[in-house]
Design an enzyme around this catalytic site. Sequence first.
Site, PDB file in Angstrom:
ATOM      1  N   ASP A   3       0.830  -1.213   0.000  1.00 14.14           N
ATOM      2  CA  ASP A   3       0.000   0.000   0.000  1.00 14.14           C
ATOM      3  C   ASP A   3       0.865   1.264   0.000  1.00 14.14           C
ATOM      4  O   ASP A   3       2.016   1.256   0.441  1.00 14.14           O
ATOM      5  CB  ASP A   3      -0.913   0.009   1.229  1.00 14.14           C
ATOM      6  CG  ASP A   3      -0.121  -0.085   2.510  1.00 14.14           C
ATOM      7  OD1 ASP A   3       0.871  -0.850   2.549  1.00 14.14           O
ATOM      8  OD2 ASP A   3      -0.476   0.602   3.485  1.00 14.14           O
ATOM      9  N   GLU A   4       0.270   2.319  -0.492  1.00 11.97           N
ATOM     10  CA  GLU A   4       0.791   3.686  -0.336  1.00 11.97           C
ATOM     11  C   GLU A   4       2.277   3.834  -0.685  1.00 11.97           C
ATOM     12  O   GLU A   4       3.046   4.402   0.076  1.00 11.97           O
ATOM     13  CB  GLU A   4       0.563   4.178   1.104  1.00 11.97           C
ATOM     14  CG  GLU A   4      -0.917   4.235   1.466  1.00 11.97           C
ATOM     15  CD  GLU A   4      -1.152   4.819   2.847  1.00 11.97           C
ATOM     16  OE1 GLU A   4      -2.027   5.675   2.989  1.00 11.97           O
ATOM     17  OE2 GLU A   4      -0.452   4.403   3.802  1.00 11.97           O
ATOM     18  N   VAL A   5       2.673   3.315  -1.830  1.00 10.85           N
ATOM     19  CA  VAL A   5       4.061   3.499  -2.263  1.00 10.85           C
ATOM     20  C   VAL A   5       4.214   4.922  -2.799  1.00 10.85           C
ATOM     21  O   VAL A   5       3.505   5.325  -3.716  1.00 10.85           O
ATOM     22  CB  VAL A   5       4.430   2.482  -3.367  1.00 10.85           C
ATOM     23  CG1 VAL A   5       5.896   2.654  -3.764  1.00 10.85           C
ATOM     24  CG2 VAL A   5       4.153   1.077  -2.876  1.00 10.85           C
TER      25      VAL A   5
END
Lengths: 666, 666
Positions: free
Chosen positions: B301-303
């Site tokens: 998630d959320e790279v």
Amino acid sequence: MTSHHLQPLRDLMPMPAIAEAAEGRLAIDGDFSIGCVAHSDELLQRALARFRRRLFAATGIPMKRGLAAAGEKATLMIRCGGPAEAVLSIDTDESYRLRIEASGAELSAPTPIGVIRGLETLLQLVAMDDRGFFVPGARIDDRPRFAWRGLLLDVVRHWLPKADVLRVLDGMAAVKLNVLHLHLSDDQGFRVECRAYPKLHELGSDGDYFTHDDIRELIAFAHDRGIRIVPEFDMPGHATAWFVGYPQLASSPGPYEIERRTGISEPSFDPTREEVYAFIDGFVAEMASLFPDECYHFGGDEVRPKRWQESATVQAFMRERGFATIPDLQAHFSERVAGIVEKRGKTVIGWDEVLHGHLPRSVIVQAWQQYEPLVAAVKSGYRAILSHGWYLDMCLHADYHYGIDPFTGPGGETLSEAEKENILGGEACLWGEWVSTENLDIRLWPRLAAVAERLWSPGHLSNASDMYRRLEIAERRLHDLGMQQRTAHERMLRRTCGSRQVLRALHALASVVEPLKGYERHKWRRYGDAVALNRLVDAVAPESAFVTRVAHAVDAAIATHFAAHHMKWLHERLAEVYEATDGLEMQLGQHPLLSECGPLVKPLRDLLRVALRRMMPLGPLLPEGVPSADEVEAALERAAQPQAELLIPLVGPIRKLLDALASRRK
Amino acid sequence: MTSHHLQPLRDLMPMPAIAEAAEGRLAIDGDFSIGCVAHSDELLQRALARFRRRLFAATGIPMKRGLAAAGEKATLMIRCGGPAEAVLSIDTDESYRLRIEASGAELSAPTPIGVIRGLETLLQLVAMDDRGFFVPGARIDDRPRFAWRGLLLDVVRHWLPKADVLRVLDGMAAVKLNVLHLHLSDDQGFRVECRAYPKLHELGSDGDYFTHDDIRELIAFAHDRGIRIVPEFDMPGHATAWFVGYPQLASSPGPYEIERRTGISEPSFDPTREEVYAFIDGFVAEMASLFPDECYHFGGDEVRPKRWQESATVQAFMRERGFATIPDLQAHFSERVAGIVEKRGKTVIGWDEVLHGHLPRSVIVQAWQQYEPLVAAVKSGYRAILSHGWYLDMCLHADYHYGIDPFTGPGGETLSEAEKENILGGEACLWGEWVSTENLDIRLWPRLAAVAERLWSPGHLSNASDMYRRLEIAERRLHDLGMQQRTAHERMLRRTCGSRQVLRALHALASVVEPLKGYERHKWRRYGDAVALNRLVDAVAPESAFVTRVAHAVDAAIATHFAAHHMKWLHERLAEVYEATDGLEMQLGQHPLLSECGPLVKPLRDLLRVALRRMMPLGPLLPEGVPSADEVEAALERAAQPQAELLIPLVGPIRKLLDALASRRK
């Protein structure tokens, strides 16, 4: 430095030997750090980790892990003189010195155990002012008055699992107690795994016993908190559970079963046969190695003479050895067992019945029946421990226990300095007939803290009213530490009624009743392991905090010639209970666990009614006017009758108040 | 059989698939016994021992140990079809069948896990009538609606020690949840011992991590309760803590430090180098053997694209491989890591960002940002888990979470049966930015029980008002089981004020406020591991039980055209808060942790004041008469402004009530 800042020093319990206020206020914030100079061992490291967790719990502020580097300035500097002994003893130095000023605190002690005692004091000093959390400036020099400050737990009559004992150890450390005496065998059970004689725990415990691993865990946990664990294996009486697996140990033929009822059973060890002593020797060998403490308690109390009197073998043995009396025979048994135990390098402890001309002088005598055996013991050169007056299972009040002093007893005995030196200290005892895993903490806390202070703090500390003030604070701290007295009370009370409608009224009732004192409950019911301890009497505190406050207010009212604010406070509190319990008798009738308490309600409310009428005649609540002296007396007498094994302790302060009011008018 | 006796069946939570009342009432007394036919294994034996302890806790009645002999009639007969699997899975059969009549109960299930689910139901049925404890006659046929019923705990942002996780597992079992998803690494910490790469935990954890032994203990404890533990090691983003010890894993050069603040950091794994995949391979090899579960969560998630965009190596790699976008690059990384994990026989789970044309179809997608990724995933043939709508750390209300259904989402999506089959279930998530070891239970309970019911019980169950009624009962049961939501609230509240004078008023304030919803708190303060979570916002429940009751009473009042008893109840409750908070603003000013809450008091009391004046004009409390519409609107608007990261949720129901009152008069 305002007086507000000094309050934490006045709230300490147990009170240190010397605690003086000093300039300054040390802030506790996220920069708090700990440094350790001189000695540091693993026990000390674990103690500091626990301290850090509890400081976090006290503030919610994340505390830095690890120690300040050598030479770096830390908020709290620990100066420890040397390592902890592998096994603590009555010679362990528990003293410490704590200096707190605005720039930092220093805690120094010759041993890690002293540091541990000082950290408990420091935690009690954490307070909050308008700038945040702090500890007040202080100079504390502290050491215990007695080396032996114990608690006996009876894990036999009702089994107490390991988790309960671990929790008790945490509470003990918080009030600076240092000996846990485990009563591990009795008629009703044998509670330790014995590898040499496995039928002891296999057949004598219903599966409820500590394994060797459990015991080692308890000992390590206790040692970490500066607490010794002393095992007791009671003999020659109180021993039926041994005979279930090994009937050949008894003086009368078996078979035996675990005793299911309370009370003292007749079966006793056979003091005549060498095989019995050989068995005991094998048993002691195992337990002496499992329990590293220097002391081993061999019981010796309440030996019933009957089985020995009826046995031809025992009688022949007595004639042969020239023993005139049963106590002479017991003394022979004591001497033999003491020899076996001492051979393993241990010191023997026995209950006061073991005192006898032939008892080796090395034995420590634990006085429980009266204060006199303590005096007799120390005058004969024995060392002794006091438990008489500290039986917590009797549900007596904290001020009674607090008033007991090992050096003076109830009668103000005068002992020489040498005799006093033989008094090692004392032990509160919690026998298990009415104590289960559920109400254990209700029966222990907070009263145990009053005994702990008596054993730790200077003897001149005797103000019961200040003790009660601090006991309330100590109770809250113990609750925060995880002791279960409040949670258990609330849960057990809720369970008795299974409904919410009656709960508020039930709380009001529960707040003004107490269990019967001493061993009166045995007259009401034959207790034993199949009797559920789930009734109101099992759920309520031994000492009603509400009644204690009422009693103090009554004293204050009388002392101030019935000052209006005291009278108003009293009237409001009593009226609250009166109103909350309206209609309760009928409601209780519908609950199978509470119907026995129904008959308590009318005498209680009649008592409150005469008090309220007397205090505020023609008031809005009760317009009948002042009750007659006969009415008052009748109400007091009815309320003094126990019901459902419960007392209404309000009778005392209300009688005092009404008597004072009556004599004023004369 | 009176209707009173059927109540326990109506109070169950989660509600069984089928639960019908039957004749009879089975008494629970000291004769209660358990028999076991067909299969019995050690897991089942331990489950029965726990059941016996909890039945004792529910009644206080000492229960017989051991099992009834074969052929002997027992009060509860367990009929178990076979042993528990060594490792539970989404295919584990959790169904059970419970029959209760006056003469006894029978619980049958194909597996011990089904028996465990049935024992929880049976314990919820224990009640009391005028004859004592009992369970009502019943025919229950139960099985979960979804195979995946989980909770995510984030032990990274704030460390949660083993004891906390063990307690959560007990609570999860009580509401029949079956997956604990542990978020074990992130920017702020690496929380598991790694023997292959010890600098991960040594340098990435501040010493707060689970050892292999801890993990094994957690897994065994969970397995005993029919709960799987799924580990998550988030990558390629949310990974700073890995790089502290091993900076070579990152796409930009180090050195790195543990991230002390919340938020999403930029550092990411380097997706271009084979050494990185070799490291991951070694790591996964160790973790795949430590965690026996079939599933392994690799995050995703959320790279943040920045570091990859700035790296010449990465950019060159993208060009070389023909990756047009950063998501394409992440898909490459995902594919490589999925391959590494699958090589160890595991199924991979990833957050919904991993959905991409190149993602292997074997990966399970966990939808968190929206409901749509769940739909997209199952329509593309992936299996999926829903978490969107179940973020407990957002402090939303139970009825919101209860209204989420994995099959329909918020928009009433229509899925084919085959697509529905790919929805395994869901997971509530408790992210750790504002969760500490102290307020964990406040943030979990009772709301988690509402999500648990949604995942276990039939989908047609949708009455929020009955859910709230049962949630209150469930909350009490969870408290009795040892969950700390009440105790922690009380202790944290007391700590904010450090004094008793203000405590009653503070309790009144605390009962009508709630933390800001969603992630609004981040706008008020930069959170991180040095910020103490010890303020009022951290101590209060995410959903005020008081306000929930007020809201229901408002609905009832409106529905009954302002029936007098509803209006009286509302007036009394609001007046109580109004009176209790008198003078509070000034008192709060003296407490450093509470002074920020002072500005809450006036808007709250103004709000109550207009409501009370509107409800009972010219009443004794507030003789000013009916407020003008402008006065009302101004009070509502002021009270709707957050203060100290807190809301006054009373605004909603009071506005509703006053609007309804206003339109009545028109």
